[in-house]
Design a protein around this motif. Structure first.
Motif, PDB file in Angstrom:
ATOM      1  N   ASN A  31     -25.760  17.473 -39.721  1.00  0.00           N
ATOM      2  CA  ASN A  31     -25.935  16.448 -40.604  1.00  0.00           C
ATOM      3  C   ASN A  31     -24.946  15.373 -40.432  1.00  0.00           C
ATOM      4  O   ASN A  31     -24.991  14.145 -40.976  1.00  0.00           O
ATOM      5  CB  ASN A  31     -25.415  16.862 -42.241  1.00  0.00           C
ATOM      6  CG  ASN A  31     -26.672  17.401 -42.850  1.00  0.00           C
ATOM      7  OD1 ASN A  31     -27.738  16.673 -43.197  1.00  0.00           O
ATOM      8  ND2 ASN A  31     -26.627  18.703 -43.331  1.00  0.00           N
ATOM      9  N   ARG A  32     -24.226  15.308 -39.076  1.00  0.00           N
ATOM     10  CA  ARG A  32     -23.312  14.306 -38.592  1.00  0.00           C
ATOM     11  C   ARG A  32     -24.103  12.827 -38.466  1.00  0.00           C
ATOM     12  O   ARG A  32     -23.530  11.968 -38.563  1.00  0.00           O
ATOM     13  CB  ARG A  32     -22.771  14.624 -37.456  1.00  0.00           C
ATOM     14  CG  ARG A  32     -23.284  14.683 -36.045  1.00  0.00           C
ATOM     15  CD  ARG A  32     -22.663  14.938 -34.846  1.00  0.00           C
ATOM     16  NE  ARG A  32     -21.540  15.931 -34.933  1.00  0.00           N
ATOM     17  CZ  ARG A  32     -20.131  15.786 -34.958  1.00  0.00           C
ATOM     18  NH1 ARG A  32     -19.962  14.436 -35.011  1.00  0.00           N
ATOM     19  NH2 ARG A  32     -19.196  16.717 -35.116  1.00  0.00           N
ATOM     20  N   SER A  33     -25.403  12.987 -37.929  1.00  0.00           N
ATOM     21  CA  SER A  33     -26.301  11.592 -37.703  1.00  0.00           C
ATOM     22  C   SER A  33     -26.401  10.791 -39.057  1.00  0.00           C
ATOM     23  O   SER A  33     -26.978   9.681 -38.805  1.00  0.00           O
ATOM     24  CB  SER A  33     -27.615  11.986 -36.942  1.00  0.00           C
ATOM     25  OG  SER A  33     -28.458  12.825 -37.991  1.00  0.00           O
ATOM     26  N   SER A  47     -33.580   8.789 -41.000  1.00  0.00           N
ATOM     27  CA  SER A  47     -32.793   7.552 -41.430  1.00  0.00           C
ATOM     28  C   SER A  47     -31.621   8.162 -42.213  1.00  0.00           C
ATOM     29  O   SER A  47     -31.842   9.290 -42.931  1.00  0.00           O
ATOM     30  CB  SER A  47     -33.260   6.654 -42.245  1.00  0.00           C
ATOM     31  OG  SER A  47     -34.205   7.178 -43.402  1.00  0.00           O
ATOM     32  N   SER A  48     -30.463   7.553 -42.463  1.00  0.00           N
ATOM     33  CA  SER A  48     -29.430   7.879 -43.228  1.00  0.00           C
ATOM     34  C   SER A  48     -29.762   8.264 -44.712  1.00  0.00           C
ATOM     35  O   SER A  48     -30.697   7.687 -45.131  1.00  0.00           O
ATOM     36  CB  SER A  48     -28.441   6.797 -43.288  1.00  0.00           C
ATOM     37  OG  SER A  48     -27.877   6.640 -41.741  1.00  0.00           O
ATOM     38  N   HIS A  95     -23.815  13.367 -48.650  1.00  0.00           N
ATOM     39  CA  HIS A  95     -24.732  12.667 -47.757  1.00  0.00           C
ATOM     40  C   HIS A  95     -25.335  13.813 -46.816  1.00  0.00           C
ATOM     41  O   HIS A  95     -24.951  15.189 -46.997  1.00  0.00           O
ATOM     42  CB  HIS A  95     -23.980  12.013 -46.424  1.00  0.00           C
ATOM     43  CG  HIS A  95     -22.725  10.861 -47.104  1.00  0.00           C
ATOM     44  ND1 HIS A  95     -23.241   9.682 -47.296  1.00  0.00           N
ATOM     45  CD2 HIS A  95     -21.432  11.153 -47.411  1.00  0.00           C
ATOM     46  CE1 HIS A  95     -22.054   9.005 -47.928  1.00  0.00           C
ATOM     47  NE2 HIS A  95     -21.117   9.949 -48.095  1.00  0.00           N
ATOM     48  N   GLY A  96     -26.147  13.558 -46.323  1.00  0.00           N
ATOM     49  CA  GLY A  96     -27.366  14.678 -45.434  1.00  0.00           C
ATOM     50  C   GLY A  96     -28.306  15.357 -46.134  1.00  0.00           C
ATOM     51  O   GLY A  96     -28.883  14.642 -47.393  1.00  0.00           O
ATOM     52  N   ARG A  97     -28.734  16.086 -45.498  1.00  0.00           N
ATOM     53  CA  ARG A  97     -30.048  16.576 -45.943  1.00  0.00           C
ATOM     54  C   ARG A  97     -30.117  18.089 -45.995  1.00  0.00           C
ATOM     55  O   ARG A  97     -29.120  18.675 -45.419  1.00  0.00           O
ATOM     56  CB  ARG A  97     -31.272  16.325 -45.091  1.00  0.00           C
ATOM     57  CG  ARG A  97     -31.580  15.031 -45.218  1.00  0.00           C
ATOM     58  CD  ARG A  97     -32.674  14.426 -44.640  1.00  0.00           C
ATOM     59  NE  ARG A  97     -32.964  12.963 -44.563  1.00  0.00           N
ATOM     60  CZ  ARG A  97     -33.572  12.213 -43.859  1.00  0.00           C
ATOM     61  NH1 ARG A  97     -34.291  12.719 -42.916  1.00  0.00           N
ATOM     62  NH2 ARG A  97     -34.068  11.013 -44.168  1.00  0.00           N
ATOM     63  N   GLU A 144     -19.237   8.868 -39.967  1.00  0.00           N
ATOM     64  CA  GLU A 144     -17.986   9.517 -40.287  1.00  0.00           C
ATOM     65  C   GLU A 144     -18.179  10.889 -40.402  1.00  0.00           C
ATOM     66  O   GLU A 144     -19.195  11.409 -40.869  1.00  0.00           O
ATOM     67  CB  GLU A 144     -17.241   8.756 -41.472  1.00  0.00           C
ATOM     68  CG  GLU A 144     -16.188   9.356 -41.745  1.00  0.00           C
ATOM     69  CD  GLU A 144     -15.276   8.576 -43.176  1.00  0.00           C
ATOM     70  OE1 GLU A 144     -14.333   8.919 -43.618  1.00  0.00           O
ATOM     71  OE2 GLU A 144     -16.031   7.498 -43.733  1.00  0.00           O
ATOM     72  N   ASP A 145     -17.193  11.588 -40.073  1.00  0.00           N
ATOM     73  CA  ASP A 145     -17.201  13.236 -40.053  1.00  0.00           C
ATOM     74  C   ASP A 145     -17.345  13.495 -41.543  1.00  0.00           C
ATOM     75  O   ASP A 145     -16.630  13.218 -42.468  1.00  0.00           O
ATOM     76  CB  ASP A 145     -15.972  13.959 -39.343  1.00  0.00           C
ATOM     77  CG  ASP A 145     -16.017  13.869 -38.254  1.00  0.00           C
ATOM     78  OD1 ASP A 145     -17.122  13.662 -37.430  1.00  0.00           O
ATOM     79  OD2 ASP A 145     -15.123  14.210 -37.365  1.00  0.00           O
ATOM     80  N   LEU A 146     -18.545  14.429 -41.685  1.00  0.00           N
ATOM     81  CA  LEU A 146     -18.556  15.231 -42.922  1.00  0.00           C
ATOM     82  C   LEU A 146     -17.626  16.602 -42.937  1.00  0.00           C
ATOM     83  O   LEU A 146     -17.574  17.291 -42.035  1.00  0.00           O
ATOM     84  CB  LEU A 146     -20.045  15.759 -43.183  1.00  0.00           C
ATOM     85  CG  LEU A 146     -21.060  14.459 -43.122  1.00  0.00           C
ATOM     86  CD1 LEU A 146     -22.549  14.953 -43.329  1.00  0.00           C
ATOM     87  CD2 LEU A 146     -20.584  13.488 -44.205  1.00  0.00           C
ATOM     88  N   GLY A 147     -17.358  16.656 -44.318  1.00  0.00           N
ATOM     89  CA  GLY A 147     -16.095  17.824 -44.232  1.00  0.00           C
ATOM     90  C   GLY A 147     -17.050  19.206 -44.826  1.00  0.00           C
ATOM     91  O   GLY A 147     -17.496  19.160 -45.599  1.00  0.00           O
TER      92      GLY A 147
END
Length: 216
Positions: free
Chosen positions: A33-35, A212-213, A103-105, A39-42
């Motif tokens: 999901n980094r794209s 997209s984000s 964030h992410g999917r 910023e880095d996801l935890g």
């Protein structure tokens, strides 16, 4: 020698270190999901969200796929806002904060078919693999994990992220993976595994839909 055909990462990505915790799937899912954010996801939030969906979980048990799929619907906070911890969480689990931007999917799992994986990497889409490990996986030589048909007995599945495609002198495909054992493993935390390794030792693959984000 492996000749590189394509790399998913346009810029070098640092391999993280999960330490002495069974959190590889959480690292792989947040890597995929980094794209969606600059910023880095935890991985900690997703890991704990998954644990809360596993009845009678205890430290060291690791994750279960159905619980991980459900937890991935929530999304992921940044590493800065919800940092990774050195130790396993205590029981009973603390409630997760409800004031974080996520964030992410969601993730989906599919068969680790080599032809399908090649197509995804050529489309520059990263994917995860759940692997049975061999002795040689622990000690890549010059960035290459030698193939062995014998997996270690009783070992947990280990999740990694596929980030590149190459071929050897016999035109056989190889996949560049990013591990979560720190930069001391392989070459800066990356190594090549053969299609034969995947055919013999991959239980499944997983990924997220990219575009997209996406924030929640």
């Amino acid at each position: 020698m492996i000749t590189v055909e394509c790399l998913v990462d346009q810029q070098p990505v640092k391999a993280k270190n999960q330490g002495n915790r069974p959190t590889c799937l959480a690292f792989a899912v947040t890597d995929l999901n980094r794209s969606f954010l600059d910023e880095d996801l935890g991985p900690e939030y997703f890991y704990r969200a998954t644990l809360s969906r596993i009845p009678d979980w205890k430290p060291g048990d690791g994750l279960q796929i159905p619980a991980a799929i459900e937890a991935s619907q929530l999304g992921h906070p940044t590493e800065r806002e919800y940092p990774y911890q050195v130790d396993e969480p205590a029981i009973p689990l603390e409630a997760l904060p409800d004031n974080l931007a996520l964030h992410g999917r969601p993730i989906n799992f599919f068969t680790a078919d080599v032809g399908h994986l090649i197509g995804r990497v050529r489309a520059l889409v990263p994917m995860g693999l759940a692997l049975r490990l061999t002795v040689d996986f622990y000690r890549p030589v010059d960035g290459i994990v030698a193939f062995s048909p014998i997996a270690l007995p009783g070992a947990m599945m280990h999740a990694v992220v596929v980030v590149g495609l190459g071929c050897d002198e016999d035109s056989q495909p190889w996949f560049l993976i990013r591990n979560s054992w720190g930069e001391a493993w392989g070459l800066d935390g990356h190594a090549w595994i053969s299609a034969s390794y995947i055919e013999s030792h991959a239980a499944c693959a997983f990924g997220v839909e990219h575009g997209s984000s996406d924030s929640r």
